[in-house]
Design an enzyme around this catalytic site. Structure first.
Site, PDB file in Angstrom:
ATOM      1  N   THR A  49      -5.657  23.502  -1.532  1.00  0.00           N
ATOM      2  CA  THR A  49      -5.703  21.937  -1.436  1.00  0.00           C
ATOM      3  C   THR A  49      -6.570  21.437  -2.398  1.00  0.00           C
ATOM      4  O   THR A  49      -7.084  21.738  -3.560  1.00  0.00           O
ATOM      5  CB  THR A  49      -6.178  21.478  -0.023  1.00  0.00           C
ATOM      6  OG1 THR A  49      -7.909  21.798  -0.029  1.00  0.00           O
ATOM      7  CG2 THR A  49      -5.644  22.488   1.092  1.00  0.00           C
ATOM      8  N   CYS A  50      -6.910  20.034  -2.350  1.00  0.00           N
ATOM      9  CA  CYS A  50      -7.681  19.366  -3.383  1.00  0.00           C
ATOM     10  C   CYS A  50      -9.343  19.878  -3.147  1.00  0.00           C
ATOM     11  O   CYS A  50      -9.861  20.059  -4.136  1.00  0.00           O
ATOM     12  CB  CYS A  50      -7.778  17.795  -3.028  1.00  0.00           C
ATOM     13  SG  CYS A  50      -6.341  16.754  -3.467  1.00  0.00           S
ATOM     14  N   GLN A 114      -5.785  16.285   8.179  1.00  0.00           N
ATOM     15  CA  GLN A 114      -5.034  16.878   7.196  1.00  0.00           C
ATOM     16  C   GLN A 114      -4.748  18.284   6.921  1.00  0.00           C
ATOM     17  O   GLN A 114      -4.069  18.882   6.711  1.00  0.00           O
ATOM     18  CB  GLN A 114      -5.074  16.054   5.956  1.00  0.00           C
ATOM     19  CG  GLN A 114      -4.760  14.634   5.832  1.00  0.00           C
ATOM     20  CD  GLN A 114      -4.826  14.166   4.458  1.00  0.00           C
ATOM     21  OE1 GLN A 114      -6.068  13.543   3.992  1.00  0.00           O
ATOM     22  NE2 GLN A 114      -4.011  13.969   3.517  1.00  0.00           N
ATOM     23  N   GLN A 118      -2.075  21.408   6.341  1.00  0.00           N
ATOM     24  CA  GLN A 118      -1.921  22.120   5.078  1.00  0.00           C
ATOM     25  C   GLN A 118      -1.999  23.687   5.207  1.00  0.00           C
ATOM     26  O   GLN A 118      -1.351  24.418   4.550  1.00  0.00           O
ATOM     27  CB  GLN A 118      -3.126  21.635   4.143  1.00  0.00           C
ATOM     28  CG  GLN A 118      -3.010  20.089   3.549  1.00  0.00           C
ATOM     29  CD  GLN A 118      -4.193  19.765   2.887  1.00  0.00           C
ATOM     30  OE1 GLN A 118      -5.462  19.872   3.516  1.00  0.00           O
ATOM     31  NE2 GLN A 118      -4.237  18.795   2.005  1.00  0.00           N
ATOM     32  N   GLY A 187       1.907   8.320  -6.482  1.00  0.00           N
ATOM     33  CA  GLY A 187       2.126   9.552  -5.441  1.00  0.00           C
ATOM     34  C   GLY A 187       2.925   8.839  -4.301  1.00  0.00           C
ATOM     35  O   GLY A 187       2.858   7.700  -3.985  1.00  0.00           O
ATOM     36  N   GLU A 190       1.432  12.923   1.523  1.00  0.00           N
ATOM     37  CA  GLU A 190       0.692  12.608   2.846  1.00  0.00           C
ATOM     38  C   GLU A 190      -0.633  11.801   2.646  1.00  0.00           C
ATOM     39  O   GLU A 190      -1.076  10.619   3.450  1.00  0.00           O
ATOM     40  CB  GLU A 190       0.123  13.757   3.529  1.00  0.00           C
ATOM     41  CG  GLU A 190      -0.458  13.400   5.085  1.00  0.00           C
ATOM     42  CD  GLU A 190      -0.453  14.798   5.773  1.00  0.00           C
ATOM     43  OE1 GLU A 190      -1.302  14.688   7.031  1.00  0.00           O
ATOM     44  OE2 GLU A 190      -0.263  15.860   5.339  1.00  0.00           O
TER      45      GLU A 190
END
Length: 419
Positions: A49-50, A114, A118, A187, A190
């Protein structure tokens, strides 16, 4: 087999390192299939993920050196470039870590929801790649169950908390009235959807959504009363952006210093507030050098996050207690797997004794023996056969003064202590 986690996150590594170790979704399946070929690894999943990249592995816990070498080769890095930022968890620590991650207790924003989605995506990717085995599959399912229990039984998810929410809160601090501002979102995933929702709730003046695929941008813009454009059209609309939030999966920056500088000239140096939530970054870091641009990355949102922490600390304590219980439950299941082979062999032995005894009883009936006498014969034969080996072993244990074995037998067979 042990369970091992190897990874880094927002607390151990800066975004410049995290973005170089991120695995794009389209390359994840191939990476998993290459990783499973390591001799030390029996099953594996990758969460990227980020804010984190983590490898969840079933296999030899001593295989972490092989995993580090694999990461270096896979991402074309030297070990020394990223090894100081890594952490490892083994067995019970891995179980607890995965539970905490899924519940948002290890996130940049405490309790953000979130990450659970993920993790489910990471599980599905590993399942599709065929790299999950019994242990990791069960661990993921238990992780999802624990996260659901925490969400249900605590207030940790009672308010909308996410990186997107933090970005909007920061925008509110910079602009007194969002109703007079135009936001450009880059983008259509989500994170951008959450950003659009929060901006709409705070009555943003105008909303423009740019995406590589126009249809996705259009569908999202329709939901929030915005306007959709494609990425090639972005330079023509950039000057309208008072607020810009970017979160795509692009491997290269989408916005460069030159295009932003042109937009600033068109705006007559009116300030622009930008938030880059992508890893790798969507906005070139050099953009921050421009006057009248306020550029923030996910690492810069920590101060906004602090406001949410205070109201969620009590819920987090309750969540930790739930996790303690869930970890104990999974460890019990894991330990029980060590007895599976013994239980299977014991059952097979008992079934063989049963079949042999039943065959003899049927033969007696065919030979004309009375049913009652045959039933008594069957009961005696089964009893003698089933207790013969345990009785012999207990006599041997007594002869060798193995009181531990005798005590274990009393516990195993639940025998009352007459003494």
């Amino acid at each position: 087999m042990g369970i091992l986690t190897l990874g880094l996150n927002h607390t151990t590594a800066p975004v410049s390192i995290r973005e170089r170790l991120a695995f794009p979704a389209e390359r994840l399946k191939h990476a998993l299939r290459r990783l499973i070929q390591l001799p030390e690894i029996e099953e594996v999943a990758i969460l990227s993920t980020c804010n984190r990249t983590e490898l969840y592995c079933g296999g030899d816990p001593a295989g972490q050196e092989a995993l580090i070498d694999w990461m270096a080769h896979e991402r074309h890095l030297r070990r020394e470039d990223f090894q100081p930022f890594l952490y490892t968890h083994v067995d019970a620590e891995t179980i607890r870590h995965m539970f905490r991650v899924a519940c948002g207790l290890d996130s940049l924003i405490l309790g953000e929801p979130q990450i659970l989605g993920q993790m489910k995506s990471a599980y599905q990717a590993a399942a599709d790649a065929g790299t999950l085995g019994k242990t990791l599959s069960k661990l993921f399912q238990h992780t999802f169950s624990a996260a659901k229990k925490v969400r249900t039984d605590t207030a940790i998810g009672s308010s909308p908390v996410s990186v997107a929410f933090a970005a909007v809160r920061l925008a509110q601090r910079i602009f007194d009235d969002l109703g007079r501002q135009t936001a450009v979102l880059i983008g259509a995933g989500e994170t951008i959807e959450l950003t659009a929702r929060h901006l709409t709730e705070h009555r943003i003046g105008a909303l423009i959504i740019a995406n590589r695929t126009y249809d996705r941008a259009h569908a999202l813009a329709q939901r929030f009363g915005g306007f959709a454009i494609t990425l090639p059209e972005l330079p023509h609309h950039l000057a309208k952006a008072d607020i810009l939030v970017a979160s795509t999966a692009s491997p290269l920056p989408i916005l460069g210093k030159g295009s932003v500088e042109s937009a600033l000239k068109a705006r007559k140096r009116k300030p622009m507030f930008m938030v880059d939530l992508a890893v790798p970054r969507d906005i070139e870091p050099e953009v921050a050098q421009l006057r009248d641009v306020y550029l923030y990355t996910v690492d810069d949102l920590r101060q906004v996050v602090e406001e949410n922490l205070r109201s969620r600390q009590e819920a987090a304590k309750q969540a930790e207690e739930i996790i303690d219980t869930e970890v104990a439950h999974f460890l019990a299941w894991l330990r029980a797997q060590g007895a599976t082979a013994t239980i299977r062999d014991f059952r097979a032995q008992a079934e063989q004794i049963r079949d042999e005894a039943l065959g003899k009883a049927r033969q007696l009936l065919r030979n004309g023996h009375p049913p009652e006498q045959t039933l008594e014969f069957l009961a005696n034969l089964l009893t003698n056969k089933l207790i013969h080996i345990p009785s012999s072993q207990l006599r041997l244990a007594g002869a060798h003064q193995r009181q531990d074995l005798i005590a274990a037998a009393r516990e195993l067979f639940q025998l009352k202590d007459d003494s």
